[in-house]
Design a protein around this motif. Structure first.
Motif, PDB file in Angstrom:
ATOM      1  N   LEU A 159       0.859  -1.177   0.000  1.00  0.00           N
ATOM      2  CA  LEU A 159       0.000   0.000   0.000  1.00  0.00           C
ATOM      3  C   LEU A 159       0.898   1.229   0.000  1.00  0.00           C
ATOM      4  N   SER A 160       0.615   2.177  -0.901  1.00  0.00           N
ATOM      5  CA  SER A 160       1.447   3.373  -0.997  1.00  0.00           C
ATOM      6  C   SER A 160       0.598   4.572  -1.410  1.00  0.00           C
ATOM      7  N   SER A 161       1.231   5.740  -1.372  1.00  0.00           N
ATOM      8  CA  SER A 161       0.601   6.974  -1.823  1.00  0.00           C
ATOM      9  C   SER A 161       1.644   7.809  -2.544  1.00  0.00           C
ATOM     10  N   THR A 162       1.216   8.499  -3.583  1.00  0.00           N
ATOM     11  CA  THR A 162       2.119   9.427  -4.262  1.00  0.00           C
ATOM     12  C   THR A 162       2.220  10.738  -3.480  1.00  0.00           C
ATOM     13  N   HIS A 167       5.940   6.124   3.357  1.00  0.00           N
ATOM     14  CA  HIS A 167       5.725   5.463   4.641  1.00  0.00           C
ATOM     15  C   HIS A 167       6.560   6.140   5.728  1.00  0.00           C
ATOM     16  N   GLY A 168       5.890   6.552   6.803  1.00  0.00           N
ATOM     17  CA  GLY A 168       6.563   7.194   7.924  1.00  0.00           C
ATOM     18  C   GLY A 168       6.751   8.693   7.781  1.00  0.00           C
ATOM     19  N   ALA A 169       6.391   9.245   6.623  1.00  0.00           N
ATOM     20  CA  ALA A 169       6.595  10.677   6.374  1.00  0.00           C
ATOM     21  C   ALA A 169       5.344  11.487   6.734  1.00  0.00           C
ATOM     22  N   GLU A 170       5.506  12.807   6.682  1.00  0.00           N
ATOM     23  CA  GLU A 170       4.396  13.699   6.999  1.00  0.00           C
ATOM     24  C   GLU A 170       3.361  13.709   5.884  1.00  0.00           C
ATOM     25  N   ILE A 171       2.097  13.666   6.287  1.00  0.00           N
ATOM     26  CA  ILE A 171       0.979  13.777   5.349  1.00  0.00           C
ATOM     27  C   ILE A 171       0.864  15.252   4.962  1.00  0.00           C
ATOM     28  N   PRO A 172       0.802  15.575   3.679  1.00  0.00           N
ATOM     29  CA  PRO A 172       0.685  16.974   3.275  1.00  0.00           C
ATOM     30  C   PRO A 172      -0.584  17.630   3.839  1.00  0.00           C
ATOM     31  N   ARG A 173      -0.442  18.895   4.163  1.00  0.00           N
ATOM     32  CA  ARG A 173      -1.507  19.675   4.794  1.00  0.00           C
ATOM     33  C   ARG A 173      -2.831  19.603   4.038  1.00  0.00           C
ATOM     34  N   ILE A 202       1.814   4.239   6.950  1.00  0.00           N
ATOM     35  CA  ILE A 202       1.718   5.153   8.089  1.00  0.00           C
ATOM     36  C   ILE A 202       2.232   6.524   7.674  1.00  0.00           C
ATOM     37  N   GLY A 203       1.431   7.542   7.983  1.00  0.00           N
ATOM     38  CA  GLY A 203       1.836   8.926   7.803  1.00  0.00           C
ATOM     39  C   GLY A 203       1.722   9.649   9.131  1.00  0.00           C
ATOM     40  N   THR A 204       2.334  10.811   9.237  1.00  0.00           N
ATOM     41  CA  THR A 204       2.257  11.585  10.469  1.00  0.00           C
ATOM     42  C   THR A 204       1.739  12.981  10.162  1.00  0.00           C
ATOM     43  N   TYR A 205       1.242  13.658  11.202  1.00  0.00           N
ATOM     44  CA  TYR A 205       0.830  15.048  11.036  1.00  0.00           C
ATOM     45  C   TYR A 205       0.810  15.746  12.382  1.00  0.00           C
TER      46      TYR A 205
END
Length: 155
Positions: free
Chosen positions: A3-6, A10-16, A147-150
């Motif tokens: 599972l991924s996102s452009t 994984h582990g990075a910040e989710i854009p605002r 997993i993303g962070t914010y």
């Protein structure tokens, strides 16, 4: 499965833009490796760090999707159009749609969890995460996680 996102790794910040401080719209998601015997997919997005990552008290549910067809390979930015047959459950705002990250304090983790199931779940109308997990019990063929962070920019 993968599972991924452009929009974030994984582990990075989710854009605002995908949070309550932005457009509050789901990020694009892509997946692969769905087992050939899968009959449906389910997606749960939640935050186990609520309300404060230093003293978490509960897991906050942001999005519940079920009955995605196993032939689907992802969801576009905004989640629409969803693959035919996809249904939404209830998040913890009691809404049947995505609710983006909106942590009251600190940096939270957001778990995007995709499940391949050996069944469809037609008996569930608009399930909560707990109801979906109960219905999935014994039917999970594979799972993928992103997993993303914010952390809020405004206070």
């Amino acid at each position: 499965m993968d599972l991924s996102s452009t929009a974030f790794s994984h582990g990075a910040e989710i854009p605002r833009r995908y949070t309550c401080e932005g457009d509050d719209t789901p990020p694009p998601l892509a997946w692969s490796g769905v087992p050939p015997q899968a009959r449906s997919l389910a997606l749960i997005v939640d935050d186990p760090d609520a309300p404060d990552p230093a003293a978490p008290q509960r897991t906050w549910v942001h999005w519940v999707l079920l009955d995605l067809p196993p032939s689907a390979t992802g969801l576009p930015e905004g989640g629409q159009p969803a693959p035919a047959g996809t249904r939404e459950g209830l998040n913890d705002w009691k809404r049947g749609r995505y609710g983006g990250p909106c942590p009251p304090i600190g940096r939270h983790r957001y778990f995007f969890k995709l499940y391949a199931l050996d069944t469809l779940l037609p008996g569930l109308k608009t399930p909560t995460k707990a109801q979906l997990e109960q219905a999935m019990h014994g039917h999970v063929l594979a799972k993928a996680e992103l997993i993303g962070t914010y952390q809020k920019q405004k206070v």
